[in-house]
Design a protein around this motif. Sequence first.
Motif, PDB file in Angstrom:
ATOM      1  N   UNK A 328       0.814  -1.205   0.038  1.00 18.46           N
ATOM      2  CA  UNK A 328       0.024   0.084  -0.153  1.00 18.46           C
ATOM      3  C   UNK A 328       0.788   1.456  -0.082  1.00 18.46           C
ATOM      4  N   UNK A 329       1.848   1.036   0.809  1.00 24.49           N
ATOM      5  CA  UNK A 329       3.038   2.484   0.907  1.00 24.49           C
ATOM      6  C   UNK A 329       3.433   2.728  -0.425  1.00 24.49           C
ATOM      7  N   UNK A 330       3.918   1.510  -1.201  1.00 25.57           N
ATOM      8  CA  UNK A 330       4.643   1.870  -2.405  1.00 25.57           C
ATOM      9  C   UNK A 330       3.749   2.402  -3.538  1.00 25.57           C
ATOM     10  N   UNK A 331       2.440   1.557  -3.534  1.00 24.83           N
ATOM     11  CA  UNK A 331       1.481   2.139  -4.491  1.00 24.83           C
ATOM     12  C   UNK A 331       1.031   3.509  -4.288  1.00 24.83           C
ATOM     13  N   UNK A 332       0.823   3.996  -3.295  1.00 24.40           N
ATOM     14  CA  UNK A 332       0.855   5.460  -2.774  1.00 24.40           C
ATOM     15  C   UNK A 332       1.823   6.157  -3.273  1.00 24.40           C
TER      16      UNK A 332
END
Length: 851
Positions: A328-332
């Motif tokens: 989730x962090x890297x998609x954001x």
Amino acid sequence: MKTPNKTILLVLFLAIVALSCSRKKDKFINRNFHAVTAEYNALFNGYNALEQGKTSLNEAYFDNYWEILPIERMQIFEDVVLPGQSKNENFSKAEEKAVKAIQKHSMNIDGKEKNPQMDEAYLLLGKARYFDQRFVPALEAFNYILYKYPASDKINQAKVWREKTNIRLDNNELAIKNLKRLFKQEDLEGQDLADASSILAQAYLNVKIIDTAITQLEIASNATKSNDERGRYRFIQGQLYNQLGYKDSANIAFNKVIELNRKTPRIYMISAYLEKVKNFDFENGNKLEMNELLAELEENRENRPFLDKIYHHTATYHLKNGSDSLAVAYYNKSLRTDSRDKLLKAKNYETLGDMYFDASVYADAGEYYDSTMSNLVLNSKPYRIIKRKRDNLEDVIYYEAIAKVNDSILNLVNLSEDEKLTYFETFVSDLKAKAEAEKEKEEAAERNTGLATVNTIGSRPNSFNSAPQSNNFYFYNPTTVAYGKNEFVKFWGDRPLEDNWRWSSQGASNTSNNNTLTSVLDTASEEERFDPQFYISKIPSEEKEIDSISKTRNYAYYQLGLIYKEKFKEYELAKDKLQNLLDSNPEERLVLPSKYNLYKIYELLGEQDEASIAKEEIIEKYPDSRYATILKNPELVTERDENSPESLYEALYIQHENQEYADVISKSEEYIKTFDGEPMVSKFELLKATASGRLHGYEAYQKAINYLAVTYANTPEGKQAQHIETNVLPKLENKEFVQDTDSIPDNYKVVFRFNTAQQEQIANFKVTLDEVLKNVKYYNLNSSVDVYDPVTKFVLVHGLKTAQVAKTFNQLLTEKDQKKIKAPYFVVSSTNYQIIQIHKNLDAYLNIDNN
């Protein structure tokens, strides 16, 4: 003596030039003059324009690395270009120079071309047309070279370009045939071999012969002199191996791209690394090495233009590895790079939406799907797939929002006076703290601005650079750093250093209450914002209003239970919602269907004890209900249930078609109460609205449609009602009659008026009328019966084309038939008859001198 000599020399030079300009003489000087002039004038400028056009074309082209790359980087436009127009001025200029070289320097003597530069001119002409996407004229130019200059040293290039053009015209089989013949006839080397092999590979790709295409790309990669082309060909090879499922071979091809390093565009190297990440073997691969590789790609400054792709593939790797929070962090992170790649953005949003969907956080999933659709081509297949997902979430998002807001209001209602005061005092103190923090932030910003100005003015010049240094970087100023830390703690609290730190315990236990107060804050004055009593005064206190909020919340719970059960198969969520509903003292109409649906959910979850208890309770407490009958006789579920809402609706619809509007309205009201809370209710409401309009007119229809649009907004019938209210009703509101004249084309009706109670008389009259109409000559007439209002029916004659004939209808009948039809009638045009039926204003029409 010197002047006459100069004059003589000048005259001789001009004479030689004049003689050499002739294109009809096959002399050495003539041939070389036109060859040199063509090469270093028109063709030189033409090739420069061609290269400029190709450069602009490549800069505008955006490779889609989610699909197999095309061999040639060239954007094909669907726009139609009219004759004389061009997509790129540089290609038009190149074509003009080629034409100029041909027109002014061609030496066609005795059917043979004597200027050795003309094949080059026609090649330039074909290339300019090709890149301008005028493929048929380009094909003509290349074919002319093959026909007229078979001994040209450019013959192989012309053949390759001809087949490139054939491929653009979808003549792939012809291109393959011609290129294979070229390989047999000619011993190609170097760039000619690379060009021919690469374009043959594209033809094989177009006809889905992938393994042969890979072989041709290998030949082209080894033969080409351009590292740009080599990197592209190797990367496409890797993509094709992946498509065939040969990941090891694909990784070898990607390694060859990586080995080129700076010799080829960096995008190929980065994409090759990322393709290897996609091919990672999670069972046998070295995860430590892969983590180090991803970190290195992320930290390398040269990779900054490609961070959107790096972050996305890193996120996908972590997602497959089971590290959801990192994913989730890297998609954001990928989304925050503001990438130009809309498809990449769409994939980021879609994956996040799917993650929230799987976690049953449907409202957030819906927002991510909205963002996904905004980055996809409208009405494309991926767009339609996401839209279908999003539409399925529409109802659950709607009812979840209602349940959340109404729950928060009821929570506040149930607090004691002291608890309300305590709660809002805490809320107001938080507001004051935030306001003070915002004020301090603004003051600190002003101080920092002044400090930066002082630092800039007082800075000493660098010994290596005369420009002054500026020391206004945030972390170089201890004052602003301390302020930033304090502000963070005030706003977020003391948070541990971890991924997704903003998600953890966000400090307020009554988040839904805070969300409810947001709308109240928007209307509050400066004094009211910090007054607890202002918020307490906004809490509903009247029993009627509280009951309405509670009923709306309960209905939302019921709908959510059905949606989670039927649409999403989320049986635990459905069970929670229905149990919460039954614990909330719901109105009687929702109790029985909720218990029956809970019984079905218990069965689906394998909770047989709870299912047995629910079944016995329904049979004992509601023995005469439809649900009890089904539970006692399960075979009715598989057979046609005549008392099901679907069967009753079908029967009622048949009555509607038979114009039994009063019965339709009364039975619809009965069924709406009986099946309240079930999906069929909105269908009964729409049928009732239509029947009301037909029986009572426009105002009744408008009122019923408005009620349906508001009450059942998220159902298909509610949306249909919204459409009717917006687009149909405005067209029906006109009550003005149209004057009947034969100059206006229309159909006319002869109308006989009866009392609804005269059922037998109406039936007998229609039989007689039908017999009479058969005897009318020259006109094809027929009759029908229409309901006007609860006490009036019409018998109509159709098929009359003019007002004059309609008004003399009686004269069309024979003397014998005239005696049979003695009932009075009036004549009306189809347009006015429609207005009469819509607005029920027959008396107003009869008062007009039309009959």
